[in-house]
Write a protein that holds these residues in place. Structure first.
Motif, PDB file in Angstrom:
ATOM      1  N   MET A   1      -6.275  -4.425  -2.566  1.00 19.98           N
ATOM      2  CA  MET A   1      -5.227  -5.305  -2.049  1.00 19.98           C
ATOM      3  C   MET A   1      -5.795  -6.691  -1.830  1.00 19.98           C
ATOM      4  O   MET A   1      -7.008  -6.855  -1.619  1.00 19.98           O
ATOM      5  CB  MET A   1      -4.721  -4.775  -0.703  1.00 19.98           C
ATOM      6  CG  MET A   1      -4.256  -3.338  -0.701  1.00 19.98           C
ATOM      7  SD  MET A   1      -2.627  -3.152  -1.385  1.00 19.98           S
ATOM      8  CE  MET A   1      -1.683  -4.017  -0.145  1.00 19.98           C
TER       9      MET A   1
ATOM     10  N   LEU B   1      -5.384   4.883   3.074  1.00 21.91           N
ATOM     11  CA  LEU B   1      -4.961   3.983   2.003  1.00 21.91           C
ATOM     12  C   LEU B   1      -3.614   3.337   2.305  1.00 21.91           C
ATOM     13  O   LEU B   1      -3.405   2.156   2.024  1.00 21.91           O
ATOM     14  CB  LEU B   1      -4.879   4.753   0.674  1.00 21.91           C
ATOM     15  CG  LEU B   1      -6.178   5.333   0.110  1.00 21.91           C
ATOM     16  CD1 LEU B   1      -5.882   6.122  -1.156  1.00 21.91           C
ATOM     17  CD2 LEU B   1      -7.186   4.240  -0.177  1.00 21.91           C
ATOM     18  N   ARG B   2      -2.713   4.098   2.867  1.00 20.22           N
ATOM     19  CA  ARG B   2      -1.354   3.603   3.105  1.00 20.22           C
ATOM     20  C   ARG B   2      -1.314   2.491   4.161  1.00 20.22           C
ATOM     21  O   ARG B   2      -0.327   1.759   4.241  1.00 20.22           O
ATOM     22  CB  ARG B   2      -0.447   4.753   3.554  1.00 20.22           C
ATOM     23  CG  ARG B   2      -0.211   5.829   2.505  1.00 20.22           C
ATOM     24  CD  ARG B   2       0.513   7.026   3.119  1.00 20.22           C
ATOM     25  NE  ARG B   2       1.785   6.620   3.696  1.00 20.22           N
ATOM     26  CZ  ARG B   2       2.949   6.663   3.060  1.00 20.22           C
ATOM     27  NH1 ARG B   2       2.996   7.079   1.809  1.00 20.22           N
ATOM     28  NH2 ARG B   2       4.056   6.288   3.665  1.00 20.22           N
TER      29      ARG B   2
ATOM     30  N   ALA C   1       0.801  -1.223   0.000  1.00 18.15           N
ATOM     31  CA  ALA C   1       0.000   0.000   0.000  1.00 18.15           C
ATOM     32  C   ALA C   1       0.837   1.277   0.000  1.00 18.15           C
ATOM     33  O   ALA C   1       0.560   2.197  -0.787  1.00 18.15           O
ATOM     34  CB  ALA C   1      -0.979  -0.008   1.168  1.00 18.15           C
TER      35      ALA C   1
ATOM     36  N   ILE D   1      -7.355   2.031  -3.963  1.00 15.54           N
ATOM     37  CA  ILE D   1      -6.397   0.925  -3.962  1.00 15.54           C
ATOM     38  C   ILE D   1      -7.153  -0.364  -3.660  1.00 15.54           C
ATOM     39  O   ILE D   1      -8.070  -0.378  -2.823  1.00 15.54           O
ATOM     40  CB  ILE D   1      -5.289   1.143  -2.911  1.00 15.54           C
ATOM     41  CG1 ILE D   1      -4.388   2.316  -3.321  1.00 15.54           C
ATOM     42  CG2 ILE D   1      -4.442  -0.111  -2.720  1.00 15.54           C
ATOM     43  CD1 ILE D   1      -3.317   2.677  -2.287  1.00 15.54           C
TER      44      ILE D   1
END
Length: 591
Positions: free
Chosen positions: A36, A60-61, A14, A34
């Motif tokens: 994953m 998001l990270r 991420a 995003i």
């Protein structure tokens, strides 16, 4: 016009995908997201807005997993909503897709899929892709095979990345008529619209060709052609010069890139003499020469046409990128097409070039980005050597284009070396133009920023600069601005002049000066506020933007710079972000 990024490796994906998206956010900033895969489950996080705003809302990270895909959107099909943001998923929420491009037959596909029971949650064309893949995987096909079958049903352009919870260690990448690059480093693989999205330590890249598919898995990559046969593709060195995308203390990229222009004179003039001589000979021998370009590149081409006519005595035609393919019936093997595109990805330009090449025309491309689609289609390629330009509004690449056309014109009379020397000698003049005007234009912008209409007038070679100056203002400040030949002002537009209306007059001390000044006087008599870009002061000016005296063919290289600064400062005075103007994107990859 969207940016896509994928990563497969051993690190958490991420943060890497997020940073990659930051570097391609210039391609679109309406929404982002995003997807994953972690512990065999697909996780999607997305929202509207710019990346940093979405990060604050969605973290998001912080998403978990070592494989994922991301997207930053410029809306084409469907409004700016969370539902329309990418990634898009299938009915079972096991497949996620990010996509750059346009699917021309999405309405037919969507209807067919809906009749089969598929449920859609967005207005986008992209959403048909995961549903197509879902249908193919129901036939016990692998993710790669299902993706290949799905894209065979698509009409239009695409670069896509796909992940699936049923094959949790793979990313499938595929493209047609839209760029997609694979980045390779030790035990990690990346995919992106642009090499700018890759970390600095990635040193190798592979460009996918039309119809090809890449399978990214556990840090490795395999390539397949359109027939499904495994193929070998050579790795290329990733140019580290394209990693310098930091603001370096400036608030906005646009100002940084404007102020870099004294150095651009040196880098853009670093060209291959043999290449320019060869292209010059082709131009001289051709029965017809056609420039094709869009936006800023078209205005640069107008200057280029003038230079080639004035110096090389060769008359050229200019066609808008979006219109050129309608005129390809007039093109043949005796035609040289000069295709101009900063990104080398402009869809309108590429479409016309494809058709021109098919009938035998010789293609010369003028691009800033190496290894671009347009460069691949061309027999000869001229690189601008301007380095990355991140601001959506072109500045330094416009100057680079003018430099290239100046060198090409003088190559037609065997004076390449002298032209290079002349360009490099202009550095102090460009520096002084910035030094004299930057702060003054900031102050002027505070007085002008609430004006609703601006008119830019000039004659001859300077007319293209008037048009480009007007484009810069409306691109980033959202103020109506119009550039026109000064002689046309009295043929209708003069009726729009009211007391205080800003009229920017490009009137250097060249062969157009007296006639342009006369048109400025006419506008002033109707109450216009006259802002003159000139090396001569005159009492009729309400405001004088001073430029240095240079050769008449070089005036465009200095007159454009204060117009860029004026547009920038007006946008900032209005509280706008000049790097990311609304509704626009840097690389126009849709028609």
């Amino acid at each position: 016009m969207c940016g896509i990024v994928g990563f497969s490796g051993k690190q958490q994906a991420a943060p890497i995908i997020f940073e990659g998206l930051k570097h391609v956010e210039y391609r679109g900033y309406d929404s982002a997201g995003i997807a994953m895969i972690n512990d065999g489950q697909l996780h999607v996080n997305k929202d509207i807005g710019k990346l940093n705003d979405i990060e604050r809302k969605c973290q998001l990270r912080s998403m978990i997993g070592t494989i994922g895909i991301g997207h930053t959107r410029w809306a084409t099909h469907g409004g700016v909503t969370k539902e329309n943001a990418h990634p898009h998923t299938d009915c079972n929420k096991t497949i996620a897709v990010v996509h750059n491009g346009t699917i021309d037959n999405f309405q037919e596909l969507r209807k067919e899929l809906s009749e089969r029971g598929h449920i859609f949650s967005s207005e986008t064309d992209t959403e048909v892709i995961p549903h197509l893949i879902e249908g193919e995987m129901a036939k016990d096909l692998s993710l790669r095979e299902a993706t290949a079958n799905a894209i065979s049903k698509i009409e239009g352009s695409f670069a896509i990345l796909t992940i699936c919870a049923k094959e949790p260690d793979k990313i499938i990448a595929a493209r047609k008529d839209t760029p997609l690059i694979i980045g390779i480093s030790d035990s990690e693989v990346f995919a992106g619209s642009d090499g700018l999205s890759f970390p600095n330590y990635v040193k190798q890249q592979v460009r996918l060709d039309d119809g090809e598919i890449a399978v990214l898995q556990s840090g490795n990559v395999e390539f397949y052609n359109a027939s499904g046969k495994k193929i070998h593709k050579e790795r290329q060195k990733l140019d580290t010069a394209w990693s310098g995308t930091e603001k370096q203390g400036y608030k906005y990229y646009m100002l940084k890139e404007i102020l870099e222009q004294p150095e651009i004179l040196e880098s853009a003039a670093q060209q291959n003499k043999e290449l320019f001589t060869s292209i010059a000979m082709d131009v001289l021998r051709a029965e017809q020469v056609v420039f094709t370009a869009s936006g800023t590149s078209r205005y640069a081409s107008l200057v280029g046409r003038y230079m080639i006519s004035k110096v090389g005595k060769k008359l050229c035609e200019i066609m808008m990128g979006s219109e050129f393919h309608y005129f390809v019936d007039s093109v043949d093997k005796n035609t040289v097409v000069i295709a101009v595109s900063q990104s080398g990805e402009t869809a309108d330009v590429i479409e016309g070039v494809k058709r021109a090449r098919a009938v035998g025309a010789r293609i010369v491309s003028v691009v800033n980005r190496p290894l671009s689609l347009l460069a691949d289609m061309s027999q000869r390629v001229i690189l601008l050597n301007c380095g990355p330009e991140v601001g959506v509004a072109a500045t330094k690449t416009f100057l680079g284009q003018l430099i290239v056309f100046y060198l090409l014109a003088f190559s037609m009379i065997n004076s390449f070396d002298k032209a290079v020397e002349t360009i490099k000698g202009l550095r102090n003049d460009v520096f002084n133009t910035i030094y004299w005007n930057n702060e003054k234009l900031r102050v002027l912008s505070e007085n002008l920023c609430r004006r609703k209409d601006f008119y830019y007038i000039a004659r001859g070679i300077n007319f293209a600069i008037a048009s480009e100056g007007a484009l810069k203002l409306k691109e980033i400040s959202y103020i109506h601005a119009e550039g026109m030949p000064a002689g046309e002002l009295k043929h209708g537009t003069l009726a729009l002049i009211e007391p205080g209306t800003p009229v920017i007059v490009i009137c250097p001390n060249d062969y157009t000066y007296k006639e342009t000044l006369s048109n400025a006087i006419e506008a002033k008599a109707r109450g216009a506020y006259i802002i003159a870009v000139s090396d001569i002061e005159n009492e009729i000016y309400d405001y004088w933007i001073k430029i240095p005296a240079v050769d008449e063919l070089l005036y465009p290289l200095v007159t454009i710079i204060p117009l860029q600064l004026l547009a920038y400062h007006i946008a900032v005075s209005l509280g706008l972000d000049p790097d990311m103007p609304r509704n626009l994107a840097k690389s126009v990859t849709v028609k």
